[in-house]
Design an enzyme around this catalytic site. Structure first.
Site, PDB file in Angstrom:
ATOM      1  N   ASP A  48       2.698   2.261   7.831  1.00 19.71           N
ATOM      2  CA  ASP A  48       1.493   1.508   7.494  1.00 19.71           C
ATOM      3  C   ASP A  48       1.818   0.167   6.843  1.00 19.71           C
ATOM      4  O   ASP A  48       1.465  -0.083   5.689  1.00 19.71           O
ATOM      5  CB  ASP A  48       0.606   2.360   6.566  1.00 19.71           C
ATOM      6  CG  ASP A  48      -0.873   2.013   6.718  1.00 19.71           C
ATOM      7  OD1 ASP A  48      -1.184   1.086   7.483  1.00 19.71           O
ATOM      8  OD2 ASP A  48      -1.701   2.674   6.059  1.00 19.71           O
ATOM      9  N   ASP A  98       0.849  -1.191   0.000  1.00 23.43           N
ATOM     10  CA  ASP A  98       0.000   0.000   0.000  1.00 23.43           C
ATOM     11  C   ASP A  98       0.889   1.246   0.000  1.00 23.43           C
ATOM     12  O   ASP A  98       0.647   2.208   0.709  1.00 23.43           O
ATOM     13  CB  ASP A  98      -0.931  -0.011   1.222  1.00 23.43           C
ATOM     14  CG  ASP A  98      -2.036   1.042   1.133  1.00 23.43           C
ATOM     15  OD1 ASP A  98      -2.289   1.564   0.025  1.00 23.43           O
ATOM     16  OD2 ASP A  98      -2.636   1.352   2.185  1.00 23.43           O
TER      17      ASP A  98
HETATM   18  N1  LIG Z   1       4.786   6.524  13.797  1.00 20.01           N
HETATM   19  C1  LIG Z   1       4.064   7.577  13.443  1.00 20.01           C
HETATM   20  N2  LIG Z   1       4.450   8.833  13.785  1.00 20.01           N
HETATM   21  C2  LIG Z   1       3.713   9.902  13.426  1.00 20.01           C
HETATM   22  N3  LIG Z   1       2.562   9.828  12.719  1.00 20.01           N
HETATM   23  C3  LIG Z   1       2.119   8.616  12.340  1.00 20.01           C
HETATM   24  C4  LIG Z   1       2.851   7.430  12.686  1.00 20.01           C
HETATM   25  N4  LIG Z   1       2.172   6.376  12.188  1.00 20.01           N
HETATM   26  C5  LIG Z   1       1.096   6.873  11.570  1.00 20.01           C
HETATM   27  N5  LIG Z   1       1.031   8.220  11.653  1.00 20.01           N
HETATM   28  C6  LIG Z   1      -0.007   9.103  11.098  1.00 20.01           C
HETATM   29  O1  LIG Z   1      -1.253   8.441  11.126  1.00 20.01           O
HETATM   30  C7  LIG Z   1      -1.747   8.246   9.804  1.00 20.01           C
HETATM   31  C8  LIG Z   1      -2.419   6.897   9.687  1.00 20.01           C
HETATM   32  O2  LIG Z   1      -1.490   5.874   9.968  1.00 20.01           O
HETATM   33  P1  LIG Z   1      -1.385   4.600   9.082  1.00 20.01           P
HETATM   34  O3  LIG Z   1      -0.394   3.697   9.708  1.00 20.01           O
HETATM   35  O4  LIG Z   1      -1.138   4.984   7.664  1.00 20.01           O
HETATM   36  O5  LIG Z   1      -2.815   3.931   9.246  1.00 20.01           O
HETATM   37  P2  LIG Z   1      -4.119   3.876   8.299  1.00 20.01           P
HETATM   38  O6  LIG Z   1      -3.774   4.515   6.977  1.00 20.01           O
HETATM   39  O7  LIG Z   1      -4.390   2.429   8.186  1.00 20.01           O
HETATM   40  O8  LIG Z   1      -5.157   4.627   9.052  1.00 20.01           O
HETATM   41  C9  LIG Z   1      -0.553   8.420   8.904  1.00 20.01           C
HETATM   42  O9  LIG Z   1      -0.889   8.822   7.616  1.00 20.01           O
HETATM   43  C10 LIG Z   1       0.274   9.444   9.645  1.00 20.01           C
HETATM   44  O10 LIG Z   1      -0.202  10.741   9.370  1.00 20.01           O
HETATM   45 MG   LIG Z   2      -2.097   4.818   5.890  1.00 20.92          MG
END
Ligand SMILES: Nc1ncnc2c1ncn2[C@@H]1O[C@H](COP(=O)(O)OP(=O)(O)O)[C@@H](O)[C@H]1O
Ligand SMILES: [Mg+2]
Length: 255
Positions: free
Chosen positions: A209, A192
């Site tokens: 992600d 993804d």
């Molecule tokens: N380790 C991290 N540190 C800071 N921000 C994060 C982190 N992990 C995720 N995020 C924020 O949260 C959002 C969603 O996380 P993500 O892992 O992409 O989950 P999903 O897209 O499944 O909701 C990301 O796009 C980013 O903006």
């Molecule tokens: Mg994401």
């Protein structure tokens, strides 16, 4: 202090934090993950000293919520809580099926979601081990993953789609190199990869992600790889960089 006292303190912390969240939408989507079961799971991380205080939600998505959370030593971590009531169960199953690490659990909804968090944690570890820049995995418990917070004191790092890129040529190279490292050294395909799942710490990319990230042996791995590289090509084309998808795929596969 008894366990009950400790839990009581924890509950008060969560409650006062909830009250401070003024934004109604914010509150609604946070409340939906703070059910009794999740509170107990968060409490486990709290009593283990992994986390201390919730700060704010960074993102509230369909599949989960990501929070900025402080630790007892006053540093900051990101806590991702997968929703156990997600509607994308069917979609999720497809990524776990075919992964020998998670054999025989795809028909049970609860187990699948727990496997999802464990999978994200292990993928982060594997990717970090081979030198792909990802948030460092810190802990996981049931449907919760604790990892390095990517950002500064000013706020979480923006997604790649949100920033202006100084040197798109070298940035695209760096991301393609990560993709190759992941493929050749960790035997993983992100699955993804896009401007939504790459955070920019200054001008440095951090890949996030990786719950859906699959092993090369997965029946869809090649299809996912092509899609990942095509996503990058599409994004960087708009920044004046032509990525030769066929050539890059060969490079990534090493053949
Ligand atoms: N380790 C991290 N540190 C800071 N921000 C994060 C982190 N992990 C995720 N995020 C924020 O949260 C959002 C969603 O996380 P993500 O892992 O992409 O989950 P999903 O897209 O499944 O909701 C990301 O796009 C980013 O903006
Ligand atoms: Mg994401």
């Amino acid at each position: 202090m008894t366990r009950a006292d400790k839990y009581h303190i924890f509950e008060r912390k969560i409650d006062s934090w909830r009250e401070r969240r003024k934004d109604a939408d914010d509150r609604k989507s946070c409340d939906s993950v703070f059910d009794k079961q999740n509170l107990l799971r968060i409490y486990k991380l709290f009593s283990d000293g992994v986390i201390d205080q919730f700060e704010f939600p960074i993102s509230t998505g369909k599949e989960g919520v990501v929070f900025s959370v402080t630790t007892p030593d006053k540093s900051r971590v990101a806590v991702k809580i997968y929703r156990t009531s997600t509607s994308s169960f069917r979609d999720m199953a497809k990524y776990v099926q075919g992964d020998p690490r998670f054999k025989g659990i795809t028909t049970n909804r609860r187990k699948l979601i727990l496997a999802w968090a464990a999978k994200e944690y292990r993928n982060l570890q594997r990717l970090q081990d081979v030198g792909v820049r990802v948030p460092k995995p810190i802990a996981h418990h049931q449907n919760i993953v604790v990892m390095e917070y990517i950002g500064t004191d000013e706020g979480p790092a923006p997604e790649m789609r949100e920033v202006s890129i100084e040197d798109p040529d070298s940035l695209s190279r760096e991301i393609l190199d990560f993709t190759k490292l992941a493929y050749q050294k960790a035997e993983l395909v992100h699955g993804d990869l896009s401007e939504y799942n790459i955070l920019m710490l200054g001008q440095k990319p951090v890949i996030i992600d990786v719950g859906q990230t699959v092993l090369l042996g997965h029946p869809m791995a090649e299809e996912f790889l092509v899609r990942d590289v095509m996503n990058l090509a599409r994004f960087f084309k708009r920044r004046g960089i032509a990525i030769d998808v066929e050539k890059e795929l060969k490079e990534i596969r090493g053949r």
